[in-house]
Design an enzyme around this catalytic site. Structure first.
Site, short mmCIF file in Angstrom:
data_model
loop_
_atom_site.label_atom_id
_atom_site.label_comp_id
_atom_site.label_asym_id
_atom_site.label_seq_id
_atom_site.Cartn_x
_atom_site.Cartn_y
_atom_site.Cartn_z
N SER A 38 -1.51 14.85 -33.86
CA SER A 38 -2.32 15.51 -32.83
C SER A 38 -1.49 15.97 -31.64
O SER A 38 -1.96 16.01 -30.51
CB SER A 38 -3.43 14.56 -32.34
OG SER A 38 -4.25 14.18 -33.41
N GLY A 58 -0.58 20.16 -33.82
CA GLY A 58 -1.88 19.71 -34.30
C GLY A 58 -3.03 20.22 -33.43
O GLY A 58 -4.05 20.69 -33.94
N ARG A 78 17.30 20.29 -37.19
CA ARG A 78 16.14 19.82 -37.95
C ARG A 78 16.54 18.61 -38.80
O ARG A 78 15.75 17.71 -39.07
CB ARG A 78 15.60 20.93 -38.84
CG ARG A 78 14.96 22.10 -38.09
CD ARG A 78 14.42 23.13 -39.07
NE ARG A 78 13.81 24.27 -38.40
CZ ARG A 78 14.46 25.36 -38.03
NH1 ARG A 78 15.76 25.45 -38.27
NH2 ARG A 78 13.84 26.36 -37.43
N ASN A 132 9.51 18.60 -39.75
CA ASN A 132 10.92 18.87 -40.07
C ASN A 132 11.70 17.58 -40.35
O ASN A 132 11.31 16.52 -39.87
CB ASN A 132 11.58 19.61 -38.90
CG ASN A 132 11.31 21.09 -38.94
OD1 ASN A 132 11.34 21.70 -39.99
ND2 ASN A 132 11.04 21.67 -37.77
N HIS A 174 14.51 25.97 -44.79
CA HIS A 174 14.05 26.25 -43.42
C HIS A 174 15.05 25.65 -42.44
O HIS A 174 14.81 24.61 -41.81
CB HIS A 174 12.66 25.63 -43.22
CG HIS A 174 12.04 25.94 -41.90
ND1 HIS A 174 11.91 27.21 -41.40
CD2 HIS A 174 11.50 25.12 -40.96
CE1 HIS A 174 11.31 27.16 -40.23
NE2 HIS A 174 11.06 25.89 -39.93
#
Length: 314
Positions: free
Chosen positions: A12, A16, A90, A122, A177
């Site tokens: 959250s 989120g 990352r 990540n 990524h």
């Protein structure tokens, strides 16, 4: 009365919360906002519900610290984990976030084994792999948000270079990524015209496009450096929403995502960013682009980077 899809958001934080707001505004489904921090998802849910009334949305948003509340979810988006901070790659996050992801996976398997799962945490390609292996869900139900975001950055920079609307730009970014991602100018177009052809017309140069490719690779890091206390969240959330909507509405949309490969592109048992078609069955098809020798070399290098990270957690 038709029942709304149930969409659970694990985490959250900034992403989120942004996801919940976008889902509510688009009325894609009822939302369960989960977090381990007591009071945070409940408070954000109240705030978001009050914001939704202004937009006229009747979507229900529930905040919780109990995984049982995600039971029966149609779709789940996972953002839980430590965010990047200045100086971190990352990949620096791998140890902490692997533990978090395994715990999330166990609860997804227990309470929502039929859900379509989108991972944002990540290092993305590793985290979505952990989610698949730890949950035991079918691979067509588990994907990672990567290429949609990377392509959106590439689109923006190309639109600025050619001084056109971003709606005219369609770009492709393959691979992991991370810093070794592979933005493909040859498979990127302005109103259907390939970038190499536009260069031949004198509208840009190879040097400028290479600079844009480098800027795309560093797009997330640039934001981290400026924010100092976190990472991007508006664009990642918007990217995940496009993937979610393709699934919920059975749009059969072709998007570049971290997908599980079983021989495509010569890759086995790994998640890597490639074009896929998303519909109500989840991943319907992996689309294999024909790469030049140079493009394949860059792609393979990116894949090796993902493999190396996977090895560190095994």
């Amino acid at each position: 009365m038709k029942k709304n899809p149930k969409i659970s958001l694990i985490g959250s934080g900034n992403i989120g919360g942004t996801l919940a707001h976008l889902i509510s505004l688009r009325e894609l489904g009822d939302i369960v906002l989960f977090d381990v921090a007591e009071g945070v998802p409940q408070g954000k849910a109240l705030d978001l519900m009050q914001a939704s009334t202004i937009a006229g949305s009747d979507i229900k948003i529930t905040g919780t610290n109990d995984y049982k509340d995600i039971e029966g979810s149609d779709a789940i988006i996972i953002t839980a984990g430590l965010p990047r901070k200045p100086g971190m790659s990352r990949d620096d996050l791998i140890s902490i976030n692997t533990g978090i992801m395994k715990n999330v996976a166990e609860n997804v398997k227990k309470y929502a084994p039929d859900a379509f799962v989108i991972v944002i945490t990540n290092p993305l390609d590793v985290m979505v792999y952990v989610m698949l292996k730890a949950s035991g869900l079918p691979h067509n139900q588990v994907i990672g948000m990567a290429g949609v975001l990377d392509s959106s950055r590439f689109n923006l920079f190309l639109a600025e270079e050619f001084k056109v609307s971003v709606s005219n730009v369609n770009s492709t970014v393959l691979g992991g990524h991370g810093d070794a991602m592979v933005p493909l100018a040859r498979y990127s177009t302005i109103s259907g015209i390939p970038i190499p052809d536009l260069i031949k017309m004198g509208l840009s140069s190879n040097e400028n496009i290479e600079k844009i490719i480098d800027r795309t690779r560093n797009g997330g890091g640039d934001i981290v450096a400026l924010l100092k206390t976190g990472s991007a969240y508006y664009a990642p959330a918007a990217s995940a929403i496009e993937m979610l909507e393709a699934y919920l509405k059975d749009k059969r949309q072709m998007l570049t995502c971290a997908a599980y490969l079983q021989g495509e592109y010569g890759v086995h048992d790994l998640y890597v960013g490639v074009p896929i078609i998303i519909g109500k069955e989840g991943v319907i098809k992996v689309v294999e682009l024909q790469l030049t020798k140079e493009e394949k070399t860059l792609f393979d290098k990116s894949v090796e980077g993902v493999k190396t990270l996977i090895e560190t957690i095994q």
